[in-house]
Write a protein that holds these residues in place. Structure first.
Motif, mmCIF file in Angstrom:
data_model
loop_
_atom_site.group_PDB
_atom_site.id
_atom_site.type_symbol
_atom_site.label_atom_id
_atom_site.label_comp_id
_atom_site.label_asym_id
_atom_site.label_seq_id
_atom_site.Cartn_x
_atom_site.Cartn_y
_atom_site.Cartn_z
ATOM 1 N N ARG A 44 3.344 10.163 6.228
ATOM 2 C CA ARG A 44 2.106 10.884 5.896
ATOM 3 C C ARG A 44 2.315 11.628 4.584
ATOM 4 O O ARG A 44 3.357 12.209 4.350
ATOM 5 N N ASP A 45 1.269 11.617 3.738
ATOM 6 C CA ASP A 45 1.355 12.346 2.479
ATOM 7 C C ASP A 45 0.680 13.707 2.602
ATOM 8 O O ASP A 45 0.161 14.069 3.656
ATOM 9 N N GLY A 55 2.881 -3.870 8.264
ATOM 10 C CA GLY A 55 1.994 -4.547 7.319
ATOM 11 C C GLY A 55 2.216 -4.074 5.892
ATOM 12 O O GLY A 55 3.189 -3.409 5.568
ATOM 13 N N ALA A 56 1.273 -4.433 5.039
ATOM 14 C CA ALA A 56 1.365 -4.069 3.629
ATOM 15 C C ALA A 56 1.237 -2.555 3.467
ATOM 16 O O ALA A 56 0.451 -1.904 4.154
ATOM 17 N N ALA A 57 2.006 -2.015 2.550
ATOM 18 C CA ALA A 57 1.970 -0.575 2.295
ATOM 19 C C ALA A 57 0.642 -0.218 1.636
ATOM 20 O O ALA A 57 0.164 -0.929 0.759
ATOM 21 N N PRO A 58 0.046 0.902 2.053
ATOM 22 C CA PRO A 58 -1.200 1.332 1.410
ATOM 23 C C PRO A 58 -0.942 1.788 -0.026
ATOM 24 O O PRO A 58 0.204 2.037 -0.423
ATOM 25 N N GLN A 59 -2.011 1.932 -0.777
ATOM 26 C CA GLN A 59 -1.886 2.254 -2.202
ATOM 27 C C GLN A 59 -1.151 3.562 -2.456
ATOM 28 O O GLN A 59 -0.366 3.659 -3.391
ATOM 29 N N TRP A 60 -1.358 4.564 -1.605
ATOM 30 C CA TRP A 60 -0.691 5.845 -1.847
ATOM 31 C C TRP A 60 0.824 5.719 -1.717
ATOM 32 O O TRP A 60 1.575 6.387 -2.437
ATOM 33 N N VAL A 61 1.303 4.840 -0.821
ATOM 34 C CA VAL A 61 2.742 4.606 -0.678
ATOM 35 C C VAL A 61 3.272 3.855 -1.888
ATOM 36 O O VAL A 61 4.312 4.205 -2.451
ATOM 37 N N VAL A 62 2.551 2.832 -2.309
ATOM 38 C CA VAL A 62 2.958 2.042 -3.474
ATOM 39 C C VAL A 62 3.044 2.935 -4.708
ATOM 40 O O VAL A 62 4.019 2.883 -5.466
ATOM 41 N N THR A 63 2.032 3.759 -4.905
ATOM 42 C CA THR A 63 2.006 4.654 -6.064
ATOM 43 C C THR A 63 3.177 5.634 -6.033
ATOM 44 O O THR A 63 3.858 5.832 -7.043
ATOM 45 N N ALA A 64 3.417 6.230 -4.887
ATOM 46 C CA ALA A 64 4.487 7.228 -4.769
ATOM 47 C C ALA A 64 5.864 6.606 -4.963
ATOM 48 O O ALA A 64 6.715 7.165 -5.658
ATOM 49 N N THR A 65 6.105 5.460 -4.335
ATOM 50 C CA THR A 65 7.418 4.831 -4.469
ATOM 51 C C THR A 65 7.624 4.268 -5.872
ATOM 52 O O THR A 65 8.742 4.269 -6.377
ATOM 53 N N SER A 66 6.552 3.825 -6.511
ATOM 54 C CA SER A 66 6.656 3.355 -7.903
ATOM 55 C C SER A 66 7.006 4.498 -8.838
ATOM 56 O O SER A 66 7.652 4.293 -9.868
ATOM 57 N N GLY A 68 8.994 6.802 -8.086
ATOM 58 C CA GLY A 68 10.365 7.205 -7.825
ATOM 59 C C GLY A 68 10.557 8.034 -6.565
ATOM 60 O O GLY A 68 11.673 8.442 -6.257
ATOM 61 N N GLN A 69 9.493 8.277 -5.835
ATOM 62 C CA GLN A 69 9.611 9.068 -4.602
ATOM 63 C C GLN A 69 10.175 8.193 -3.488
ATOM 64 O O GLN A 69 9.829 7.021 -3.366
ATOM 65 N N SER A 70 11.026 8.756 -2.672
ATOM 66 C CA SER A 70 11.606 8.041 -1.543
ATOM 67 C C SER A 70 10.581 7.933 -0.416
ATOM 68 O O SER A 70 9.829 8.883 -0.165
ATOM 69 N N LEU A 71 10.567 6.823 0.274
ATOM 70 C CA LEU A 71 9.672 6.650 1.412
ATOM 71 C C LEU A 71 10.024 7.649 2.514
ATOM 72 O O LEU A 71 9.138 8.164 3.207
ATOM 73 N N GLU A 72 11.297 7.986 2.664
ATOM 74 C CA GLU A 72 11.724 8.938 3.682
ATOM 75 C C GLU A 72 11.191 10.347 3.423
ATOM 76 O O GLU A 72 11.125 11.159 4.330
ATOM 77 N N HIS A 73 10.795 10.627 2.196
ATOM 78 C CA HIS A 73 10.181 11.917 1.873
ATOM 79 C C HIS A 73 8.890 12.109 2.667
ATOM 80 O O HIS A 73 8.530 13.230 3.005
ATOM 81 N N PHE A 74 8.208 11.011 2.990
ATOM 82 C CA PHE A 74 6.937 11.059 3.694
ATOM 83 C C PHE A 74 7.086 10.842 5.200
ATOM 84 O O PHE A 74 6.096 10.787 5.920
ATOM 85 N N ALA A 75 8.317 10.717 5.692
ATOM 86 C CA ALA A 75 8.541 10.442 7.109
ATOM 87 C C ALA A 75 8.035 11.598 7.970
ATOM 88 O O ALA A 75 8.251 12.766 7.670
#
Length: 113
Positions: A44-45, A55-66, A68-75
């Motif tokens: 969650r952001d 499934g496919a990552a939503p745009q907010w995840v793609v934008t954040a990880t692009s 440089g943010q870690s996906l685990e930051h949003f866990a």
């Protein structure tokens, strides 16, 4: 809330439910479904957008990880990972100061009677 105001609200809600054909079972099922949906979110952001990791990552995840943010930051922490409340010893029903700084006074600072 006083009893008269509460009864008025309950009567209004019952009348509106009857008007739209909503049953108590339908409300209970809807609440349960919402809870299942909330519990299935793994990421969650700050804006409340969620993703279950499937499934496919939503745009907010793609934008954040692009960026440089870690996906685990949003866990989202699971129930077992949530730390115990610092107010665990406060009796919220009986303490008139519950929720205030006065409810968190440590025992060694209290005066003995």
């Amino acid at each position: 809330m006083d009893e008269r105001k509460r009864d008025s609200i309950v009567t209004y809600l019952q009348r509106r439910m009857a008007e739209f054909g909503i049953t108590q079972e339908a409300i209970a099922a809807s609440i349960a479904e919402d809870q299942r949906g909330l519990n299935s979110v793994r990421y969650r952001d700050a804006f409340g957008n969620g993703w279950d990791g499937q499934g496919a990552a939503p745009q907010w995840v793609v934008t954040a990880t692009s960026a440089g943010q870690s996906l685990e930051h949003f866990a989202v922490p699971r129930a077992a990972e949530v730390p115990a409340s610092r107010h665990a010893g406060v009796n919220w029903r009986e303490d008139p100061f519950a929720g205030s700084r006065l409810a968190t006074i440590k025992p060694e600072y209290r005066q003995s009677s």
